[in-house]
Design a protein around this motif. Structure first.
Motif, short mmCIF file in Angstrom:
data_model
loop_
_atom_site.label_atom_id
_atom_site.label_comp_id
_atom_site.label_asym_id
_atom_site.label_seq_id
_atom_site.Cartn_x
_atom_site.Cartn_y
_atom_site.Cartn_z
N TYR A 25 9.09 10.00 -5.22
CA TYR A 25 8.52 9.54 -3.57
C TYR A 25 7.71 8.19 -3.18
N GLY A 26 8.18 7.59 -2.52
CA GLY A 26 7.93 6.13 -2.49
C GLY A 26 7.08 5.88 -1.13
N VAL A 27 5.65 5.67 -1.35
CA VAL A 27 4.62 5.27 -0.12
C VAL A 27 4.56 3.95 -0.29
N TRP A 28 4.20 3.60 1.12
CA TRP A 28 3.66 2.45 1.82
C TRP A 28 2.34 2.08 3.30
N TRP A 29 1.66 1.50 2.51
CA TRP A 29 0.54 0.68 3.08
C TRP A 29 1.04 -0.48 4.23
N MET A 30 1.57 0.15 4.31
CA MET A 30 2.16 -1.40 6.15
C MET A 30 0.87 -1.89 6.69
N ASP A 31 0.67 -2.65 6.16
CA ASP A 31 -0.33 -3.78 7.52
C ASP A 31 -0.46 -3.72 8.85
N GLU A 32 -1.65 -2.75 9.62
CA GLU A 32 -0.45 -2.68 11.41
C GLU A 32 -0.99 -3.44 12.18
N GLU A 33 -1.26 -4.78 11.55
CA GLU A 33 -1.10 -6.14 12.18
C GLU A 33 -0.10 -6.96 12.22
N ARG A 34 0.34 -7.20 11.03
CA ARG A 34 1.22 -8.43 10.56
C ARG A 34 2.37 -7.24 10.00
N GLU A 35 3.25 -7.77 11.04
CA GLU A 35 5.18 -6.89 10.63
C GLU A 35 5.57 -7.43 9.03
N ASN A 36 5.78 -6.03 8.66
CA ASN A 36 7.09 -6.65 7.19
C ASN A 36 5.51 -7.07 6.13
N VAL A 37 4.67 -6.86 6.03
CA VAL A 37 3.48 -7.35 5.03
C VAL A 37 3.18 -5.74 4.24
N SER A 38 3.05 -5.34 3.35
CA SER A 38 2.43 -4.63 3.05
C SER A 38 0.91 -4.75 2.21
N ASN A 39 0.28 -3.74 2.41
CA ASN A 39 -0.63 -3.83 1.38
C ASN A 39 -1.04 -2.96 0.41
N GLY A 40 -0.10 -2.15 -0.01
CA GLY A 40 -0.23 -1.95 -1.04
C GLY A 40 1.59 -0.33 -1.04
N ASP A 41 2.11 -0.64 -2.34
CA ASP A 41 2.63 0.53 -2.55
C ASP A 41 2.39 1.19 -3.06
N ALA A 42 3.57 3.01 -3.79
CA ALA A 42 3.40 3.48 -5.03
C ALA A 42 4.47 4.48 -4.79
N PHE A 43 5.06 5.32 -6.54
CA PHE A 43 6.04 5.52 -6.56
C PHE A 43 5.90 6.97 -7.12
N TYR A 44 5.69 8.40 -6.49
CA TYR A 44 5.44 9.29 -6.94
C TYR A 44 6.16 9.81 -7.66
N ASN A 45 6.21 10.40 -8.74
CA ASN A 45 7.43 10.85 -9.52
C ASN A 45 7.21 12.93 -10.20
N PHE A 46 7.85 13.65 -9.90
CA PHE A 46 8.27 14.72 -10.69
C PHE A 46 9.85 15.50 -9.92
N ALA A 47 9.64 16.69 -10.99
CA ALA A 47 10.43 17.47 -11.18
C ALA A 47 10.68 18.59 -10.64
N LEU A 48 11.78 19.29 -10.23
CA LEU A 48 11.79 20.31 -9.87
C LEU A 48 12.87 21.43 -9.82
N GLU A 49 12.22 22.56 -10.60
CA GLU A 49 13.39 23.86 -11.41
C GLU A 49 14.00 24.21 -10.35
N VAL A 50 14.73 24.66 -9.88
CA VAL A 50 15.50 25.70 -8.71
C VAL A 50 16.56 26.52 -9.16
N ILE A 51 15.58 28.10 -8.97
CA ILE A 51 16.55 28.89 -9.37
C ILE A 51 16.38 29.95 -9.03
N GLY A 52 18.25 30.24 -8.72
CA GLY A 52 18.27 30.96 -7.61
C GLY A 52 17.48 32.55 -7.66
#
Length: 137
Positions: free
Chosen positions: A109-136
């Motif tokens: 899950y990638g998230v970005w903190w994009m600058d509100e005033e400057r277009e295409n400028v990121s103040n930070g980003d992070a990728f959060y990882n997890f796994a799911l086991e789908v059980i029918g």
């Protein structure tokens, strides 16, 4: 680059049916006290080796939760299967549905903190990882 409040990205969880589960922080770029740092990690499958996947039912609603001000304002969710197939998953208000087919699925899950005033400028980003086991049923 705007200074964020902490020296590293905040923790994030996923919530399924009222239960909260941790995620594993992966790759990120972050700015704190006028210094920027980028950390590159392995992908979700490698990062989550040895971690038990979170059990869920087909089609279960899953919410991504991050308690941080300012909240990130751009999000992308990638789903990977054990055989290496990758696809972007649609989310709405940080909510997505578990796959209908039983099996183990890895997520970044990638998230970005994009600058509100400057277009295409990121103040930070992070990728959060997890796994799911789908059980029918």
């Amino acid at each position: 680059m705007e200074n964020m409040q902490f020296p590293h990205p905040p923790e994030a969880q996923i919530e399924i049916d009222g239960e909260v589960y941790p995620t594993v922080l992966g790759t990120y770029c972050w700015s704190y006290k006028n210094t920027g740092e980028c950390v590159d990690t392995a992908g979700p499958v490698e990062l989550l080796k040895g971690e038990a996947p979170i059990e869920t039912r087909p089609g279960e609603e899953i919410k991504f939760v991050i308690s941080y001000i300012p909240e990130p304002n751009e999000f992308h969710l990638m789903q990977l299967t054990e055989d290496g197939r990758e696809e972007e998953v649609k989310t709405e208000s940080n909510v997505f549905k578990a796959p209908e087919k039983s099996g183990t699925y890895y997520y970044s899950y990638g998230v970005w903190w994009m600058d509100e005033e400057r277009e295409n400028v990121s103040n930070g980003d992070a990728f959060y990882n997890f796994a799911l086991e789908v059980i029918g049923d």
